[in-house]
Design a protein around this motif. Structure first.
Motif, PDB file in Angstrom:
ATOM      1  N   LEU A  26       0.836  -1.189   0.000  1.00  0.00           N
ATOM      2  CA  LEU A  26       0.000   0.000   0.000  1.00  0.00           C
ATOM      3  C   LEU A  26       0.876   1.245   0.000  1.00  0.00           C
ATOM      4  O   LEU A  26       1.819   1.352   0.777  1.00  0.00           O
ATOM      5  CB  LEU A  26      -0.916   0.012   1.228  1.00  0.00           C
ATOM      6  CG  LEU A  26      -1.768   1.267   1.434  1.00  0.00           C
ATOM      7  CD1 LEU A  26      -2.742   1.471   0.279  1.00  0.00           C
ATOM      8  CD2 LEU A  26      -2.524   1.186   2.767  1.00  0.00           C
ATOM      9  N   LYS A  27       0.550   2.184  -0.893  1.00  0.00           N
ATOM     10  CA  LYS A  27       1.263   3.455  -0.957  1.00  0.00           C
ATOM     11  C   LYS A  27       0.298   4.608  -0.708  1.00  0.00           C
ATOM     12  O   LYS A  27      -0.912   4.425  -0.639  1.00  0.00           O
ATOM     13  CB  LYS A  27       1.943   3.597  -2.326  1.00  0.00           C
ATOM     14  CG  LYS A  27       3.094   2.618  -2.547  1.00  0.00           C
ATOM     15  CD  LYS A  27       4.252   2.895  -1.594  1.00  0.00           C
ATOM     16  CE  LYS A  27       5.437   1.995  -1.852  1.00  0.00           C
ATOM     17  NZ  LYS A  27       6.572   2.301  -0.956  1.00  0.00           N
ATOM     18  N   ARG A  28       0.848   5.799  -0.655  1.00  0.00           N
ATOM     19  CA  ARG A  28       0.045   6.965  -0.267  1.00  0.00           C
ATOM     20  C   ARG A  28      -1.144   7.160  -1.198  1.00  0.00           C
ATOM     21  O   ARG A  28      -1.021   7.121  -2.417  1.00  0.00           O
ATOM     22  CB  ARG A  28       0.897   8.237  -0.297  1.00  0.00           C
ATOM     23  CG  ARG A  28       0.240   9.374   0.482  1.00  0.00           C
ATOM     24  CD  ARG A  28       0.903  10.726   0.226  1.00  0.00           C
ATOM     25  NE  ARG A  28       0.610  11.700   1.245  1.00  0.00           N
ATOM     26  CZ  ARG A  28      -0.571  12.302   1.415  1.00  0.00           C
ATOM     27  NH1 ARG A  28      -1.587  11.994   0.617  1.00  0.00           N
ATOM     28  NH2 ARG A  28      -0.746  13.189   2.365  1.00  0.00           N
ATOM     29  N   TRP A  29      -2.299   7.362  -0.571  1.00  0.00           N
ATOM     30  CA  TRP A  29      -3.470   7.725  -1.361  1.00  0.00           C
ATOM     31  C   TRP A  29      -3.681   9.231  -1.285  1.00  0.00           C
ATOM     32  O   TRP A  29      -3.084   9.919  -0.444  1.00  0.00           O
ATOM     33  CB  TRP A  29      -4.703   6.952  -0.923  1.00  0.00           C
ATOM     34  CG  TRP A  29      -5.067   6.992   0.536  1.00  0.00           C
ATOM     35  CD1 TRP A  29      -5.087   8.068   1.360  1.00  0.00           C
ATOM     36  CD2 TRP A  29      -5.471   5.875   1.338  1.00  0.00           C
ATOM     37  NE1 TRP A  29      -5.488   7.722   2.626  1.00  0.00           N
ATOM     38  CE2 TRP A  29      -5.740   6.373   2.638  1.00  0.00           C
ATOM     39  CE3 TRP A  29      -5.659   4.520   1.107  1.00  0.00           C
ATOM     40  CZ2 TRP A  29      -6.168   5.549   3.680  1.00  0.00           C
ATOM     41  CZ3 TRP A  29      -6.097   3.710   2.142  1.00  0.00           C
ATOM     42  CH2 TRP A  29      -6.340   4.217   3.412  1.00  0.00           C
ATOM     43  N   PRO A  30      -4.537   9.804  -2.138  1.00  0.00           N
ATOM     44  CA  PRO A  30      -4.614  11.269  -2.231  1.00  0.00           C
ATOM     45  C   PRO A  30      -5.393  11.908  -1.087  1.00  0.00           C
ATOM     46  O   PRO A  30      -6.267  11.280  -0.480  1.00  0.00           O
ATOM     47  CB  PRO A  30      -5.347  11.483  -3.565  1.00  0.00           C
ATOM     48  CG  PRO A  30      -6.166  10.249  -3.736  1.00  0.00           C
ATOM     49  CD  PRO A  30      -5.366   9.125  -3.158  1.00  0.00           C
ATOM     50  N   ASP A  31      -5.065  13.150  -0.812  1.00  0.00           N
ATOM     51  CA  ASP A  31      -5.912  13.974   0.047  1.00  0.00           C
ATOM     52  C   ASP A  31      -7.170  14.333  -0.739  1.00  0.00           C
ATOM     53  O   ASP A  31      -7.115  14.623  -1.938  1.00  0.00           O
ATOM     54  CB  ASP A  31      -5.186  15.260   0.443  1.00  0.00           C
ATOM     55  CG  ASP A  31      -4.022  14.994   1.377  1.00  0.00           C
ATOM     56  OD1 ASP A  31      -3.976  13.901   1.971  1.00  0.00           O
ATOM     57  OD2 ASP A  31      -3.149  15.873   1.498  1.00  0.00           O
ATOM     58  N   LEU A  32      -8.315  14.327  -0.042  1.00  0.00           N
ATOM     59  CA  LEU A  32      -9.587  14.598  -0.696  1.00  0.00           C
ATOM     60  C   LEU A  32     -10.369  15.625   0.110  1.00  0.00           C
ATOM     61  O   LEU A  32      -9.946  16.026   1.206  1.00  0.00           O
ATOM     62  CB  LEU A  32     -10.392  13.297  -0.841  1.00  0.00           C
ATOM     63  CG  LEU A  32      -9.711  12.216  -1.705  1.00  0.00           C
ATOM     64  CD1 LEU A  32     -10.398  10.874  -1.523  1.00  0.00           C
ATOM     65  CD2 LEU A  32      -9.710  12.624  -3.167  1.00  0.00           C
TER      66      LEU A  32
END
Length: 880
Positions: free
Chosen positions: A582-588
């Motif tokens: 798992l890698k960084r997911w976006p800010d929303l």
């Protein structure tokens, strides 16, 4: 007090057994006599006490009737289970006539023991079914008009006549914002700040009241008092600049419901004198402003008739789910007086309430002049001995009448210190602080020979009291007031051990389900009124919390309901998995940041990229393991096998990517980086010993024996240490009095845990409360068995650190009280154990035991690793 509580449990389990068996604590859907439940197929639970050790239930009989008189006569016109062979006494499903919305049901239960002897019938209990379908509601949402409603707390009035008062009168209330109910000048119930929280763009909650004792023949007066709370403009689902409500009064009689009236434009409305100027966003919860000249003198018809009213406005509310509240409401649980009252340099009064509180204050004023303005401000600690602004303020504008009193109603504060400005004189006896939280039961007690351990335990327990208002657990109530998943993930095992929180978690997890996005993304808080920071550990609450609730309370519905939500979130995780990690997911717009651990002490870099990655992938490994177990329990063996394969691959990837074999180190080498891979099983057995040595060496040499971790790391260390029987590792860190540590907080005067180890920001916070489970599982020695959840089977295994010589621990379970009272005298360990009717236990032999005695019979320990016990009271002595 705690020693007394322990012995009272022992006495209660023995003294009431002059009969063959007693049935007590009977519940419906984990609640006592609930009104307006959210199902037409409720589940029943009860507890049994018995005179005979090893006794158990072999059968039960439940009868249900539409009236108390029929039930007492044994006429089960709704359901008679007849004698049913079963040991089940927790969440037994109703199987009688179909129940419709508004039904009011009485029930009782009888059991048979292993000798075939029947108990007496339980005392009668009751429940009612809420309004389950949209068509069941005939009321319209009403409130003040747009011009009048801005941040006001309106009064809504309905007069009605009754010619007959036989039957059960149920008032169903679905408010957007908080409400209180008054009938004929009396407040209905002792609940406050009702209802619990929900995600308003998806759901609102309905609460049912039995108003039968408040009404009479002839003219009656009903007042609904509203406050906006979370129903504040600018937040999701809020369409009106003031609270709104729909309600209807029904009579339940002879298996029928008759709606007498409902909210509509014929109701009268006016301002109450209370208003709430806060935006209910970060650092702007503010408080209440009260214009006492507008307040009604009372809610008697004569006084209400003197007031000026206008017709209520119909509020156009978007379609959403309106479902019955399935957790206890908030109540005032404790009232305290100031321990000190002093005058500040600027002439204000400063009251020290002696402990952290979340809730209200009440101040009885001396004679005031009309229009005189009194300002009440709150903070949870002093800054260099001085009161400081934490953006919590109430304002009272006097009427000039006698006996004026300020009391909060539709907002609340987290505080220890209260500053009152605008008064020349006030006495401490006229100031009260009220602790408010969801009215769950405290289900545990702990005390040991080390007063430092008792102090830390009490610090955590009181913090959780202060953080559980509203049917969820928050980070802090005065700064953000959000149900953070990270804080919840970290504290769930502690909270569910200390308290009976099955209904609270049912409400909170419902909000998480409501907050999931179409693509499976989850916010970091639920409800999700505004953007908040966190990371995968926060979102994984949707996996860990239902599983923990199942293990602690034996309620499989947590798994059945939320397993699909878990899978939906895992699909989102898959979308951001690169080369197996798992890698960084976006800010929303609803979620920000991508944390690993959080709130670590100075010198520990929680933003280290490798640390963030290993923590978050260990989170997913933990989730895979849990979901494999859930899938098997639900009969989804193919999916279970898939999660098992996923976990094996991920664990291998974690080991390959983050482990430095030469240094026996993971990632940044922080405590959580070292412990989490071992906890989830990613660490191969042949290197585990070296990793443990590295963890201990790093802790002792680099961190001087202190905790060097944060929100996620504390429970990780606790769970690993209990799993590996390493009590001295946790104990030695707990004994440190300097920064960073729990005793550092205690010695600084804390009565609740802080947000940061150094005391920055909040001093009433849910950051480091994951330590609480250790007192029960390690020192106390009481642990769950996930293969027999709800403490159907208990593991008894005190892990005794050097320096502790006795402990008294109790845990009230779905089957009754488990108690372990042990004392160590030189080489002799004496244990008194109580196992409730219907449960069994495995007592783990101490590693160095030579022989033992059970009920007076001495045996060599030999190769035996454990002792098996049924229900009853036992004394075991180990000779070490």
């Amino acid at each position: 007090m705690k020693k007394m509580f322990f012995y009272l449990i022992l006495i209660s389990l023995c003294s009431c057994q002059e009969k063959n068996a007693d049935i007590y604590d009977i519940r419906c859907e984990n609640l006592t006599n609930p009104l307006g439940i959210a199902t037409d197929t409720p589940r029943f639970s009860w507890k049994v006490s018995s005179l005979t050790d090893g006794d158990c239930q072999t059968a039960y009989r439940i009868i249900a009737a539409s009236s108390l008189s029929l039930l007492k006569e044994g006429k089960a016109d709704l359901w008679d289970s007849e004698k049913t062979g079963s040991t089940e006494s927790v969440l037994v499903p109703y199987s009688g006539d179909r129940l419709s919305s508004g039904a009011f049901v009485y029930w009782k239960v009888q059991v048979w023991n292993k000798d075939g002897k029947a108990s007496l019938w339980s005392e009668p209990a009751h429940f009612s079914v809420g309004l389950l379908n949209p068509d069941d509601w005939s009321g319209k949402y009403i409130g003040l008009s747009k011009d009048d409603g801005d941040k006001q707390s309106p009064l809504l009035r309905k007069q009605f006549d009754l010619t007959e008062v036989e039957g059960t009168f149920l008032l169903h209330v679905n408010s957007l914002g908080y409400h209180e109910i008054y009938v004929n000048d009396k407040k209905v119930g002792d609940e406050v700040l009702v209802p619990a929280v929900s995600q308003f763009d998806k759901r609102s909650l309905a609460v049912t009241y039995n108003v039968s004792e408040y009404i009479h023949k002839g003219r009656n007066d009903l007042v609904v008092w509203l406050g906006k709370g979370w129903y504040t403009m600018g937040l999701p689902g809020v369409v009106h600049n003031g609270p709104a409500v729909r309600a209807q009064l029904e009579m339940a009689s002879n298996k029928k419901r008759n709606t007498l009236f409902a909210t509509d434009e014929s109701w009268q409305a006016r301002k109450s004198g209370y208003s709430d100027p806060g935006t209910w966003k970060y650092m702007n919860f503010d408080g209440e402003k009260i214009d006492a000249s507008i307040l009604p003198v009372s809610f008697s018809s004569a006084e209400l008739d003197k007031l000026t009213w206008k017709n209520a406005a119909i509020i156009d509310v978007p379609e959403h789910k309106a479902t019955p509240q399935m957790t206890e409401s908030n109540r005032i649980m404790e009232t305290v007086k100031p321990v000190n009252l002093s005058r500040t340099d600027e002439g204000a009064w400063l009251a020290d309430m002696g402990k952290a509180l979340t809730g209200w204050v009440e101040v009885k004023f001396p004679k005031l002049q009309a229009g005189q303005e009194i300002v009440l401000e709150y903070c949870d600690h002093l800054d260099k001995g001085k009161f400081f602004d934490q953006k919590q303020k109430d304002v009272y504008i006097a009427s000039g009448k006698t006996n004026e009193t300020f009391r909060n109603k539709f907002n609340y504060h987290s505080f220890r210190y209260l500053k009152i400005s605008g008064l020349q004189q006030i006495e401490a006896e006229n100031i009260s602080g009220m602790l408010i939280h969801t009215a769950y039961r405290t289900s545990s007690s702990f005390a040991c020979s080390d007063e430092d351990m008792n102090a830390v335990h009490n610090l955590v327990q009181h913090a959780l009291y202060c953080l559980s208002l509203g049917g969820y657990l928050v980070d802090c109530n005065h700064i953000e007031r959000l149900g953070y998943g990270g804080d919840g993930h970290a504290s769930t095992i502690t909270a569910q051990t200390m308290f009976d929180l099955a209904p609270l978690y049912a409400n909170w997890l419902q909000a998480w389900e409501d907050c999931i996005r179409d693509d499976g993304g989850l916010p970091h808080t639920a409800p999700n009124p505004y953007t908040a920071g966190g990371g995968p550990y926060w979102c994984a609450f949707i996996v860990t919390a239902p599983w923990s609730a199942y293990v602690n309370y034996g309620d499989c519905s947590f798994l059945e309901k939320y397993y699909p939500v878990m899978k939906h979130w895992i699909q989102y995780v898959d979308a951001y998995t690169v080369d197996g990690l798992l890698k960084r997911w976006p800010d929303l717009d609803y979620r920000g940041w991508y944390l690993g651990d959080w709130a670590t002490p100075k010198g520990v870099n929680q933003t280290d990229a490798a640390s963030v990655d290993i923590v978050n992938n260990c989170v997913i490994s933990e989730c895979y393991a849990i979901m494999e177990k859930i899938a098997r329990l639900l009969g989804k063996n193919d999916e279970a096998s898939e999660f098992s394969v996923r976990k094996t691959k991920l664990d291998k990837k974690i080991q390959e990517t983050f482990f430095d074999e030469a240094a026996s180190n993971y990632a940044s080498g922080s405590q959580i980086d070292l412990a989490y891979p071992m906890l989830v099983g990613a660490t191969p057995a042949d290197v585990a010993e070296n990793v443990v040595k590295r963890l201990f060496t790093e802790t002792e040499e680099k961190h001087k024996g202190h905790f060097a971790t944060g929100l996620a790391g504390v429970p990780t260390l606790v769970e690993w240490a209990v799993q590996q029987n390493q009590p001295d590792f946790i104990y030695s860190m707990l004994k440190k009095r300097d920064y960073p540590g729990y005793l550092y907080m205690v010695d600084k005067g804390a009565t609740a845990t802080w947000e940061h180890w150094d005391g920055d920001r909040s001093h009433i916070h849910n950051c480091y409360n994951g330590i609480g489970a250790w007192f029960y599982q390690a020192i106390g020695g009481i642990r769950t068995d996930e293969n027999a959840p709800g403490y159907k089977h208990v593991i008894i295994d005190p892990q005794i650190p050097q320096g502790v010589t006795w402990a008294k621990t109790t845990k009230d379970t779905p089957y009754g009280a488990v108690a372990v009272n042990w004392q160590l005298n030189n080489d002799v360990l004496d244990m008194e154990i109580v196992i409730p009717f219907g449960s069994s236990a495995t007592v783990i032999k101490p590693r160095n035991a030579r022989k033992y005695s059970l009920s007076g019979s001495v045996k060599q320990a030999g190769e035996e690793k454990q002792i098996e016990l049924g229900s009853g009271k036992f004394k075991i002595t180990y000779f070490l």
